[in-house]
Design a protein around this motif. Structure first.
Motif, PDB file in Angstrom:
ATOM      1  N   HIS A 229      31.235   1.027 -20.336  1.00  0.00           N
ATOM      2  CA  HIS A 229      32.174   1.915 -21.019  1.00  0.00           C
ATOM      3  C   HIS A 229      33.125   1.091 -21.891  1.00  0.00           C
ATOM      4  N   LEU A 230      33.638   0.013 -21.327  1.00  0.00           N
ATOM      5  CA  LEU A 230      34.606  -0.841 -22.023  1.00  0.00           C
ATOM      6  C   LEU A 230      33.975  -1.548 -23.219  1.00  0.00           C
ATOM      7  N   SER A 231      32.738  -2.028 -23.060  1.00  0.00           N
ATOM      8  CA  SER A 231      32.097  -2.786 -24.144  1.00  0.00           C
ATOM      9  C   SER A 231      31.894  -1.913 -25.380  1.00  0.00           C
ATOM     10  N   ILE A 232      31.485  -0.661 -25.180  1.00  0.00           N
ATOM     11  CA  ILE A 232      31.266   0.226 -26.322  1.00  0.00           C
ATOM     12  C   ILE A 232      32.591   0.608 -26.972  1.00  0.00           C
ATOM     13  N   THR A 233      33.631   0.771 -26.158  1.00  0.00           N
ATOM     14  CA  THR A 233      34.957   1.063 -26.728  1.00  0.00           C
ATOM     15  C   THR A 233      35.435  -0.097 -27.585  1.00  0.00           C
ATOM     16  N   TYR A 234      35.282  -1.325 -27.086  1.00  0.00           N
ATOM     17  CA  TYR A 234      35.646  -2.510 -27.890  1.00  0.00           C
ATOM     18  C   TYR A 234      34.869  -2.526 -29.211  1.00  0.00           C
ATOM     19  N   GLN A 252      37.654 -10.324 -33.105  1.00  0.00           N
ATOM     20  CA  GLN A 252      38.054 -10.518 -31.718  1.00  0.00           C
ATOM     21  C   GLN A 252      37.470  -9.437 -30.809  1.00  0.00           C
ATOM     22  N   TYR A 253      37.552  -8.169 -31.256  1.00  0.00           N
ATOM     23  CA  TYR A 253      37.013  -7.081 -30.432  1.00  0.00           C
ATOM     24  C   TYR A 253      35.488  -7.164 -30.323  1.00  0.00           C
ATOM     25  N   LEU A 254      34.845  -7.632 -31.387  1.00  0.00           N
ATOM     26  CA  LEU A 254      33.385  -7.811 -31.318  1.00  0.00           C
ATOM     27  C   LEU A 254      33.002  -8.895 -30.321  1.00  0.00           C
ATOM     28  N   LEU A 255      33.768  -9.987 -30.312  1.00  0.00           N
ATOM     29  CA  LEU A 255      33.491 -11.058 -29.344  1.00  0.00           C
ATOM     30  C   LEU A 255      33.674 -10.555 -27.914  1.00  0.00           C
ATOM     31  N   ASP A 256      34.708  -9.720 -27.695  1.00  0.00           N
ATOM     32  CA  ASP A 256      34.927  -9.134 -26.365  1.00  0.00           C
ATOM     33  C   ASP A 256      33.751  -8.216 -25.982  1.00  0.00           C
ATOM     34  N   ALA A 257      33.306  -7.396 -26.948  1.00  0.00           N
ATOM     35  CA  ALA A 257      32.171  -6.501 -26.685  1.00  0.00           C
ATOM     36  C   ALA A 257      30.901  -7.298 -26.411  1.00  0.00           C
ATOM     37  N   LYS A 262      26.615  -9.278 -22.801  1.00  0.00           N
ATOM     38  CA  LYS A 262      25.834 -10.372 -22.211  1.00  0.00           C
ATOM     39  C   LYS A 262      25.961 -10.365 -20.685  1.00  0.00           C
ATOM     40  N   GLN A 263      27.163 -10.090 -20.203  1.00  0.00           N
ATOM     41  CA  GLN A 263      27.391 -10.013 -18.757  1.00  0.00           C
ATOM     42  C   GLN A 263      26.545  -8.896 -18.128  1.00  0.00           C
ATOM     43  N   LEU A 264      26.411  -7.767 -18.857  1.00  0.00           N
ATOM     44  CA  LEU A 264      25.646  -6.621 -18.371  1.00  0.00           C
ATOM     45  C   LEU A 264      24.150  -6.737 -18.673  1.00  0.00           C
ATOM     46  N   GLN A 265      23.778  -7.794 -19.428  1.00  0.00           N
ATOM     47  CA  GLN A 265      22.395  -7.956 -19.910  1.00  0.00           C
ATOM     48  C   GLN A 265      21.953  -6.717 -20.707  1.00  0.00           C
ATOM     49  N   ASP A 266      22.894  -6.219 -21.489  1.00  0.00           N
ATOM     50  CA  ASP A 266      22.657  -5.038 -22.332  1.00  0.00           C
ATOM     51  C   ASP A 266      22.180  -5.519 -23.698  1.00  0.00           C
ATOM     52  N   GLU A 267      20.852  -5.544 -23.895  1.00  0.00           N
ATOM     53  CA  GLU A 267      20.273  -6.090 -25.124  1.00  0.00           C
ATOM     54  C   GLU A 267      20.770  -5.382 -26.379  1.00  0.00           C
ATOM     55  N   LEU A 268      20.754  -4.055 -26.340  1.00  0.00           N
ATOM     56  CA  LEU A 268      21.193  -3.304 -27.523  1.00  0.00           C
ATOM     57  C   LEU A 268      22.665  -3.549 -27.821  1.00  0.00           C
ATOM     58  N   GLY A 269      23.474  -3.636 -26.776  1.00  0.00           N
ATOM     59  CA  GLY A 269      24.890  -3.948 -26.981  1.00  0.00           C
ATOM     60  C   GLY A 269      25.074  -5.289 -27.660  1.00  0.00           C
ATOM     61  N   ILE A 270      24.278  -6.268 -27.253  1.00  0.00           N
ATOM     62  CA  ILE A 270      24.323  -7.601 -27.876  1.00  0.00           C
ATOM     63  C   ILE A 270      23.961  -7.500 -29.355  1.00  0.00           C
ATOM     64  N   ALA A 271      22.894  -6.741 -29.665  1.00  0.00           N
ATOM     65  CA  ALA A 271      22.419  -6.629 -31.054  1.00  0.00           C
ATOM     66  C   ALA A 271      23.452  -5.930 -31.938  1.00  0.00           C
ATOM     67  N   TYR A 272      24.029  -4.839 -31.436  1.00  0.00           N
ATOM     68  CA  TYR A 272      25.039  -4.129 -32.224  1.00  0.00           C
ATOM     69  C   TYR A 272      26.222  -5.051 -32.560  1.00  0.00           C
ATOM     70  N   ALA A 273      26.675  -5.816 -31.579  1.00  0.00           N
ATOM     71  CA  ALA A 273      27.806  -6.723 -31.820  1.00  0.00           C
ATOM     72  C   ALA A 273      27.408  -7.839 -32.786  1.00  0.00           C
ATOM     73  N   GLU A 274      26.207  -8.391 -32.605  1.00  0.00           N
ATOM     74  CA  GLU A 274      25.811  -9.558 -33.407  1.00  0.00           C
ATOM     75  C   GLU A 274      25.617  -9.221 -34.883  1.00  0.00           C
ATOM     76  N   VAL A 275      25.102  -8.042 -35.196  1.00  0.00           N
ATOM     77  CA  VAL A 275      24.908  -7.712 -36.615  1.00  0.00           C
ATOM     78  C   VAL A 275      26.260  -7.552 -37.313  1.00  0.00           C
ATOM     79  N   GLU A 276      27.258  -7.037 -36.603  1.00  0.00           N
ATOM     80  CA  GLU A 276      28.598  -6.924 -37.190  1.00  0.00           C
ATOM     81  C   GLU A 276      29.262  -8.297 -37.309  1.00  0.00           C
ATOM     82  N   ILE A 277      29.025  -9.162 -36.325  1.00  0.00           N
ATOM     83  CA  ILE A 277      29.562 -10.532 -36.400  1.00  0.00           C
ATOM     84  C   ILE A 277      28.937 -11.269 -37.581  1.00  0.00           C
ATOM     85  N   ALA A 278      27.657 -11.022 -37.829  1.00  0.00           N
ATOM     86  CA  ALA A 278      26.985 -11.623 -38.999  1.00  0.00           C
ATOM     87  C   ALA A 278      27.690 -11.217 -40.285  1.00  0.00           C
TER      88      ALA A 278
END
Length: 625
Positions: A229-234, A252-257, A262-278
């Motif tokens: 819940h927290l990761s998607i809010t971030y 900063q919020y993307l790094l938190d998400a 990564k802690q949850l091993q949520d692959e899609l969550g990782i991908a969503y954050a990484e494309v925005e970080i890119a």
């Protein structure tokens, strides 16, 4: 969309989340039984696999001869299936349970099953049937006066309507949900409702407002037990800050998400954050890092067959490769994205596609193609802006109607109270007159308040419709309307000149100094231009760094002094506020309107003259008569 997964996740529950005798009674089960199974439901939102293990262990120890208990346990199991994304299996069990529910005297089981069914159908894009089911559930819960379930149903209904892009009724449903749930003890429900309202504001371009609701929702999230819940809010907060060009906060919020995903091993969550970080690394001109993050995100989206996100990631990767001078690979990724978005792209997808297409054309030296694509980009950007303005006005109307209804209800309640007092004190004439006076005063105050709010909203409507949000200059609609009015009455002035102005190398200003500085330059230009022209003249923002200047009662000899005056005043303001190394310049294409029959022809010629001024070396003006 990543933004909506959280809401689906949060409302896939059985309506059994309140530890009270009253709620247990509603379901016709003992309180201890209710609390025991409720704890399993609560765990299923955070860890559905473990909750299924506990469910099976508890069911093996429990005798379920009582029909109410058996139905209650079945609903708990269906909830776990939904949270495990086993939608087909869940629907089959719901259909069977609905038939059994008709045999029970507690109609709340039917309502709870319909709520669950509506959530699943919404996720499967079967919106019409989902809306029918949730309306039936809502009707039952309203009859039972079950506040929490009513709020949950409004929340589900809002998400169904939002998926159909019906923003105003969705917003109204979310507001109704918040009014029912704001005092609830279940913080997850309040958080989900605040997130839903924030999402609507985000979709209408009200990003400051959306961030307010996103940040407020954080206070209701159990950070230890609700990391998903927290990761998607971030992530959503990061996107909103990005739209406001506050890139450090976005990063900063993307790094938190990303850390939580990564802690949850949520692959899609990782991908969503990484494309925005890119995308942020492109802004920071760290193109190698941008390519690395985008490539990793692309692999995950391709693995999960998320075509929309594959297309958007291809565009981010193409942009990074263009800046890194790898034109061949950039072309490959852009072509793949064009194939994905060939039919009916969303506005944000179309904008990103046009932006990267223009970048690639410029990198290949195809400047006319780049200019044409940039003009298409600005047209779509204007369309998005006008749609956001319209959506904002409609949301304001929804809020006003809701406030008016609340005020009317309060007034009606006060009238009823006063009438009761009058009936009780008929023999006391003085008291009657006092009551009537109080009623009149209350009525006047309520009506005055409603009129005041209406006037405020109407004023805001007018400002939103005619003013550029960033610079406070007349917007495209306003300046074009002003110019059309002058052209319809040429006898009122001696001459009318219309000019299109474009700030030179504005993209470089954004790239070198950042978008915050770019925004200050735009504000400074409007301030300089509006102070440098005559009383009857007007300047307005067409979009991006383009402006329209309408001049009256002057001759061609007066144009150069005005051009120089705007330049001088602009750079005085810039040096005071920003202290840039080089002066800001602009190019201008200007037209004497006497020889033209329509504003469209005038603007086309002015645009050609502007292009010629840039081709001649910029920081100059070109006129045609």
């Amino acid at each position: 969309m990543r933004q909506l997964l959280l809401y689906i996740f949060c409302i896939c529950y059985v309506n059994v989340a309140s530890a009270s005798v009253e709620k247990a009674t509603l379901y016709g089960v003992p309180e201890a039984f209710y609390l025991k199974w409720e704890s399993i439901v609560q765990k299923s939102t955070a860890d559905p696999k473990q909750s299924l293990v506990e469910f099976n262990e508890e069911k093996a120890r429990t005798t379920l001869t009582d029909k109410n208990k058996a139905m209650f346990v079945e609903m708990v199991y269906i909830s776990i299936l939904v949270n495990q994304d086993h939608s087909n299996q869940a629907i089959q069990r719901i259909q069977a349970a609905l038939q059994k529910a008709t045999e029970l005297e507690h109609v709340i089981y039917k309502a709870a099953l319909l709520s669950l069914k509506a959530t699943i159908l919404k996720n499967a894009h079967q919106y019409d049937q989902a809306l029918i089911d949730i309306e039936q559930a809502l009707a039952i819960h309203l009859l039972l006066n079950y506040a929490r379930a009513i709020g949950q149903d409004y929340l589900t209904k809002g998400h169904i309507l939002l998926s159909q892009k019906k923003l105003e009724p969705a917003f109204l449903s979310f507001l109704n949900a918040y009014n029912m749930l704001k005092n609830d003890t279940n913080s997850s429900l309040i958080s989900s409702t605040l997130l839903a309202i924030a999402a609507v504001y985000d979709l209408t371009g009200e990003h400051h407002k959306s961030i307010e609701y996103y940040l407020e929702s954080l206070a209701y999230i159990d950070k230890k037990n609700q990391p998903f819940h927290l990761s998607i809010t971030y992530y959503n907060i990061a996107l909103a800050y990005g739209k406001l060009k506050q890139y450090e906060k976005k990063h900063q919020y993307l790094l938190d998400a990303l850390a939580l995903s990564k802690q949850l091993q949520d692959e899609l969550g990782i991908a969503y954050a990484e494309v925005e970080i890119a995308d942020i690394h492109i802004f920071k001109q760290d193109y190698l890092s941008a390519i690395k993050y985008a490539e990793n995100a692309l692999k995950i989206f391709e693995k999960n067959r998320d075509s929309r996100m594959v297309g958007l990631t291809q565009l981010v990767l193409s942009s990074a490769l263009i800046h890194h001078k790898n034109i061949e690979q950039a072309s490959v990724h852009l072509e793949k994205a064009q194939t994905i978005f060939k039919e009916s792209p969303e506005l944000n997808e179309e904008l990103k596609l046009l932006e990267v297409t223009a970048q690639l054309a410029q990198a290949k030296g195809k400047f006319e193609e780049a200019l044409l694509t940039t003009q298409q980009f600005m047209a779509v950007k204007e369309k998005q802006f006008l749609q956001n303005q319209l959506n904002t006005l409609n949301l304001l109307k929804v809020q006003f109607d809701l406030q008016s209804k609340e005020a009317q209800n309060k007034l009606l309640a006060q009238k009823n109270v006063m009438q009761g007092i009058i009936l009780d004190n008929e023999r006391q004439q003085k008291n009657i007159w006092l009551v009537l006076s109080i009623l009149s005063i209350v009525s006047i105050i309520c009506i005055g308040y409603m009129l005041f709010k209406q006037i405020q909203i109407k004023k805001r409507f007018r400002r939103l419709a005619m003013t550029d949000e960033l610079t406070k200059a007349p917007n495209r609609r306003s300046i074009l309307a002003f110019t059309k009015m002058l052209l319809k009455h040429p006898d009122r002035v001696n001459n009318i000149f219309v000019a299109i102005i474009d700030l030179d190398y504005f993209k470089k200003i954004n790239d070198i100094y950042g978008h915050d500085v770019g925004d200050k330059v735009l504000k400074a230009f409007y301030q300089a231009a509006s102070h440098s022209i005559n009383v009857g003249d007007r300047v307005g923002r067409l979009g991006g760094e383009e402006w329209l200047l309408t001049l009256v009662d002057l001759n061609e000899d007066s144009i150069q002094p005005i051009f120089e005056r705007i330049t001088n005043v602009l750079n005085k303001i810039i040096q005071k506020q920003i202290q840039m190394e080089k002066p800001i310049t602009f190019s201008m294409g200007i037209v004497n309107t006497k020889a033209f029959s329509s504003l469209e022809d005038i603007l086309k010629q002015a645009d050609k003259n502007l292009y010629q001024a840039k081709a001649n070396g910029r920081h100059q003006w070109v006129i045609s008569h």
